[in-house]
Design a protein around this motif. Structure first.
Motif, PDB file in Angstrom:
ATOM      1  N   ASN A   1       7.705   4.230   4.587  1.00 43.66           N
ATOM      2  CA  ASN A   1       6.732   4.899   3.736  1.00 43.66           C
ATOM      3  C   ASN A   1       5.886   3.825   3.044  1.00 43.66           C
ATOM      4  O   ASN A   1       5.107   3.149   3.676  1.00 43.66           O
ATOM      5  CB  ASN A   1       7.452   5.817   2.765  1.00 43.66           C
ATOM      6  CG  ASN A   1       8.368   6.778   3.505  1.00 43.66           C
ATOM      7  OD1 ASN A   1       7.980   7.385   4.500  1.00 43.66           O
ATOM      8  ND2 ASN A   1       9.598   6.894   3.042  1.00 43.66           N
ATOM      9  N   THR A   2       6.082   3.619   1.779  1.00 34.16           N
ATOM     10  CA  THR A   2       5.326   2.602   1.060  1.00 34.16           C
ATOM     11  C   THR A   2       5.895   1.207   1.322  1.00 34.16           C
ATOM     12  O   THR A   2       7.107   1.020   1.384  1.00 34.16           O
ATOM     13  CB  THR A   2       5.342   2.882  -0.447  1.00 34.16           C
ATOM     14  OG1 THR A   2       4.679   4.127  -0.687  1.00 34.16           O
ATOM     15  CG2 THR A   2       4.643   1.781  -1.232  1.00 34.16           C
TER      16      THR A   2
ATOM     17  N   GLY B   1      -0.261   5.733   5.145  1.00 34.98           N
ATOM     18  CA  GLY B   1      -1.603   6.186   5.477  1.00 34.98           C
ATOM     19  C   GLY B   1      -2.695   5.199   5.121  1.00 34.98           C
ATOM     20  O   GLY B   1      -3.868   5.442   5.410  1.00 34.98           O
ATOM     21  N   GLY B   2      -2.307   4.099   4.449  1.00 35.66           N
ATOM     22  CA  GLY B   2      -3.279   3.056   4.143  1.00 35.66           C
ATOM     23  C   GLY B   2      -3.829   3.067   2.735  1.00 35.66           C
ATOM     24  O   GLY B   2      -4.707   2.250   2.407  1.00 35.66           O
ATOM     25  N   THR B   3      -3.349   3.946   1.890  1.00 35.44           N
ATOM     26  CA  THR B   3      -3.797   3.953   0.495  1.00 35.44           C
ATOM     27  C   THR B   3      -3.207   2.756  -0.235  1.00 35.44           C
ATOM     28  O   THR B   3      -2.003   2.523  -0.172  1.00 35.44           O
ATOM     29  CB  THR B   3      -3.387   5.250  -0.206  1.00 35.44           C
ATOM     30  OG1 THR B   3      -3.970   6.356   0.478  1.00 35.44           O
ATOM     31  CG2 THR B   3      -3.848   5.246  -1.653  1.00 35.44           C
ATOM     32  N   THR B   4      -4.065   2.022  -0.925  1.00 32.89           N
ATOM     33  CA  THR B   4      -3.629   0.798  -1.586  1.00 32.89           C
ATOM     34  C   THR B   4      -3.729   0.911  -3.101  1.00 32.89           C
ATOM     35  O   THR B   4      -4.491   1.703  -3.651  1.00 32.89           O
ATOM     36  CB  THR B   4      -4.457  -0.404  -1.123  1.00 32.89           C
ATOM     37  OG1 THR B   4      -5.843  -0.157  -1.411  1.00 32.89           O
ATOM     38  CG2 THR B   4      -4.299  -0.626   0.376  1.00 32.89           C
TER      39      THR B   4
ATOM     40  N   TYR C   1       7.378 -14.355  -4.607  1.00 35.39           N
ATOM     41  CA  TYR C   1       6.823 -13.093  -4.132  1.00 35.39           C
ATOM     42  C   TYR C   1       7.859 -12.395  -3.254  1.00 35.39           C
ATOM     43  O   TYR C   1       8.406 -12.992  -2.314  1.00 35.39           O
ATOM     44  CB  TYR C   1       5.539 -13.346  -3.353  1.00 35.39           C
ATOM     45  CG  TYR C   1       4.375 -13.655  -4.250  1.00 35.39           C
ATOM     46  CD1 TYR C   1       4.313 -14.856  -4.957  1.00 35.39           C
ATOM     47  CD2 TYR C   1       3.331 -12.746  -4.416  1.00 35.39           C
ATOM     48  CE1 TYR C   1       3.253 -15.136  -5.810  1.00 35.39           C
ATOM     49  CE2 TYR C   1       2.269 -13.021  -5.260  1.00 35.39           C
ATOM     50  CZ  TYR C   1       2.239 -14.208  -5.952  1.00 35.39           C
ATOM     51  OH  TYR C   1       1.188 -14.483  -6.801  1.00 35.39           O
ATOM     52  N   TYR C   2       8.090 -11.116  -3.565  1.00 32.67           N
ATOM     53  CA  TYR C   2       9.080 -10.321  -2.866  1.00 32.67           C
ATOM     54  C   TYR C   2       8.411  -9.172  -2.122  1.00 32.67           C
ATOM     55  O   TYR C   2       7.574  -8.464  -2.683  1.00 32.67           O
ATOM     56  CB  TYR C   2      10.101  -9.742  -3.841  1.00 32.67           C
ATOM     57  CG  TYR C   2      10.945 -10.765  -4.544  1.00 32.67           C
ATOM     58  CD1 TYR C   2      10.548 -11.298  -5.768  1.00 32.67           C
ATOM     59  CD2 TYR C   2      12.145 -11.198  -3.986  1.00 32.67           C
ATOM     60  CE1 TYR C   2      11.330 -12.247  -6.422  1.00 32.67           C
ATOM     61  CE2 TYR C   2      12.932 -12.134  -4.630  1.00 32.67           C
ATOM     62  CZ  TYR C   2      12.515 -12.653  -5.850  1.00 32.67           C
ATOM     63  OH  TYR C   2      13.296 -13.592  -6.492  1.00 32.67           O
ATOM     64  N   CYS C   3       8.842  -8.974  -0.905  1.00 34.90           N
ATOM     65  CA  CYS C   3       8.420  -7.829  -0.107  1.00 34.90           C
ATOM     66  C   CYS C   3       9.340  -6.649  -0.425  1.00 34.90           C
ATOM     67  O   CYS C   3      10.556  -6.828  -0.611  1.00 34.90           O
ATOM     68  CB  CYS C   3       8.505  -8.195   1.373  1.00 34.90           C
ATOM     69  SG  CYS C   3       8.131  -6.865   2.518  1.00 34.90           S
ATOM     70  N   TYR C   4       8.752  -5.469  -0.465  1.00 31.94           N
ATOM     71  CA  TYR C   4       9.502  -4.237  -0.740  1.00 31.94           C
ATOM     72  C   TYR C   4       9.087  -3.182   0.283  1.00 31.94           C
ATOM     73  O   TYR C   4       7.919  -3.107   0.678  1.00 31.94           O
ATOM     74  CB  TYR C   4       9.178  -3.739  -2.150  1.00 31.94           C
ATOM     75  CG  TYR C   4       9.555  -2.297  -2.392  1.00 31.94           C
ATOM     76  CD1 TYR C   4       8.628  -1.281  -2.155  1.00 31.94           C
ATOM     77  CD2 TYR C   4      10.822  -1.952  -2.844  1.00 31.94           C
ATOM     78  CE1 TYR C   4       8.966   0.043  -2.364  1.00 31.94           C
ATOM     79  CE2 TYR C   4      11.160  -0.618  -3.054  1.00 31.94           C
ATOM     80  CZ  TYR C   4      10.227   0.368  -2.814  1.00 31.94           C
ATOM     81  OH  TYR C   4      10.572   1.682  -3.023  1.00 31.94           O
ATOM     82  N   ALA C   5      10.054  -2.376   0.702  1.00 31.21           N
ATOM     83  CA  ALA C   5       9.737  -1.257   1.588  1.00 31.21           C
ATOM     84  C   ALA C   5      10.593  -0.054   1.243  1.00 31.21           C
ATOM     85  O   ALA C   5      11.763  -0.189   0.859  1.00 31.21           O
ATOM     86  CB  ALA C   5       9.951  -1.657   3.043  1.00 31.21           C
TER      87      ALA C   5
ATOM     88  N   GLY D   1      16.250  12.440   6.881  1.00 33.84           N
ATOM     89  CA  GLY D   1      15.372  12.756   5.771  1.00 33.84           C
ATOM     90  C   GLY D   1      15.744  12.076   4.471  1.00 33.84           C
ATOM     91  O   GLY D   1      15.130  12.335   3.437  1.00 33.84           O
ATOM     92  N   LEU D   2      16.747  11.224   4.507  1.00 35.40           N
ATOM     93  CA  LEU D   2      17.122  10.472   3.314  1.00 35.40           C
ATOM     94  C   LEU D   2      16.235   9.236   3.187  1.00 35.40           C
ATOM     95  O   LEU D   2      15.794   8.671   4.180  1.00 35.40           O
ATOM     96  CB  LEU D   2      18.595  10.070   3.383  1.00 35.40           C
ATOM     97  CG  LEU D   2      19.594  11.227   3.477  1.00 35.40           C
ATOM     98  CD1 LEU D   2      21.006  10.702   3.647  1.00 35.40           C
ATOM     99  CD2 LEU D   2      19.485  12.137   2.270  1.00 35.40           C
ATOM    100  N   THR D   3      15.995   8.839   1.947  1.00 34.95           N
ATOM    101  CA  THR D   3      15.155   7.662   1.712  1.00 34.95           C
ATOM    102  C   THR D   3      15.962   6.553   1.048  1.00 34.95           C
ATOM    103  O   THR D   3      16.935   6.824   0.344  1.00 34.95           O
ATOM    104  CB  THR D   3      13.949   8.009   0.838  1.00 34.95           C
ATOM    105  OG1 THR D   3      14.411   8.459  -0.442  1.00 34.95           O
ATOM    106  CG2 THR D   3      13.110   9.096   1.476  1.00 34.95           C
ATOM    107  N   TYR D   4      15.548   5.333   1.267  1.00 31.65           N
ATOM    108  CA  TYR D   4      16.215   4.183   0.663  1.00 31.65           C
ATOM    109  C   TYR D   4      15.220   3.030   0.584  1.00 31.65           C
ATOM    110  O   TYR D   4      14.183   3.036   1.259  1.00 31.65           O
ATOM    111  CB  TYR D   4      17.440   3.780   1.465  1.00 31.65           C
ATOM    112  CG  TYR D   4      17.171   3.457   2.906  1.00 31.65           C
ATOM    113  CD1 TYR D   4      17.033   4.470   3.860  1.00 31.65           C
ATOM    114  CD2 TYR D   4      17.032   2.140   3.339  1.00 31.65           C
ATOM    115  CE1 TYR D   4      16.773   4.180   5.178  1.00 31.65           C
ATOM    116  CE2 TYR D   4      16.779   1.837   4.669  1.00 31.65           C
ATOM    117  CZ  TYR D   4      16.649   2.868   5.585  1.00 31.65           C
ATOM    118  OH  TYR D   4      16.374   2.577   6.897  1.00 31.65           O
TER     119      TYR D   4
END
Length: 120
Positions: free
Chosen positions: A32-33, A54-57, A93-97, A104-107
């Protein structure tokens, strides 16, 4: 298991540019994000920029007009182009996802961090 691996940090002079990359690998159903955070010594970790599937920043006010976040959904990779760097951009700097799995669970997951130092 999912892994986020960052690259592209280093030492740069004020006014210079760097491009960070973060690739997600492993058993991925959907991302997702994706985002970049940073943490300077003695400070809390804060959001630098984020991008939805979707590309929203979205950007922190301190980096608007200088940093650009982008992503390659086919490669599960997010980038951060940093221009006109200032000494106050110095941080880890840390990457997050934010992921969704088949049920359907998110993490969430974080990268290990990459050091960016802006100094003459």
């Amino acid at each position: 298991q999912v892994q986020l691996v960052e690259s592209g940090g280093g030492l740069v002079q004020p006014g210079g540019s760097l491009k960070l990359s973060c690739a997600a690998s492993g058993s991925i159903f959907a991302i997702n994000t994706m985002a970049w955070y940073r943490q300077a010594p003695g400070e809390e970790r804060g959001l630098v920029a984020s991008i939805t599937s979707g590309g929203t920043t979205d950007y922190a006010d301190s980096v608007k007009g200088r940093f650009t976040i982008s992503r390659d959904n086919a490669e599960n990779t997010v980038y951060l182009q940093m221009n006109s760097l200032k000494p106050e951009d110095t941080a880890v700097y840390y990457c997050y996802a934010h992921f969704s799995n088949w049920y359907g669970l998110t993490y969430d997951d974080w990268g290990q961090g990459t050091q960016v130092t802006v100094s003459s």
